[in-house]
Design a protein around this motif. Structure first.
Motif: not given
Length: 111
Positions: A26-29, A110-111, A64-67
């Motif tokens: 359940h995480e982005l990478f 920005p998201c 937003n962490t990814l962007t």
């Protein structure tokens, strides 16, 4: 796991951006890899400009962490890459592999 790929630049260097949603975690990478590196294990380790696994303290459940990381690295990606990763996460999608054309690059809003 969904995987979204595009080619971009980090400074004057060509890079491959691989990002997506890891459904079991359940995480982005996010991975940013130098293009044109050799295949030896030592060269492979040096090929990574950025690996989200190196920053586990960040909230990788937030798009937003990814962007923000891409902005900090000054790497432009197609808007479709961000949108589709967000949708993968929202709908818990896995087993996707999508290549996003580099000609759709733009600033990351920005998201």
């Amino acid at each position: 796991m969904s995987r979204h790929l595009t080619r971009s630049r980090h400074g004057d260097q060509p890079v491959l951006v691989v990002a997506g949603y890891d459904r079991p975690l359940h995480e982005l990478f996010l991975h940013v890899i130098r293009e044109g590196t050799k295949a030896s294990p030592r060269d492979a380790a040096e090929a990574f400009i950025y690996d989200s696994l190196d920053e586990p303290e960040k909230d990788w459940t937030d798009i937003n962490t990814l962007t923000e990381t891409l902005v900090r690295l000054s790497i432009k990606v197609p808007q479709s890459l961000i949108e589709q990763i967000y949708l993968d996460q929202t709908f818990n999608v896995g087993n996707r592999y999508v290549e996003h054309p580099a000609d759709e690059m733009g600033d990351i809003p920005p998201c």
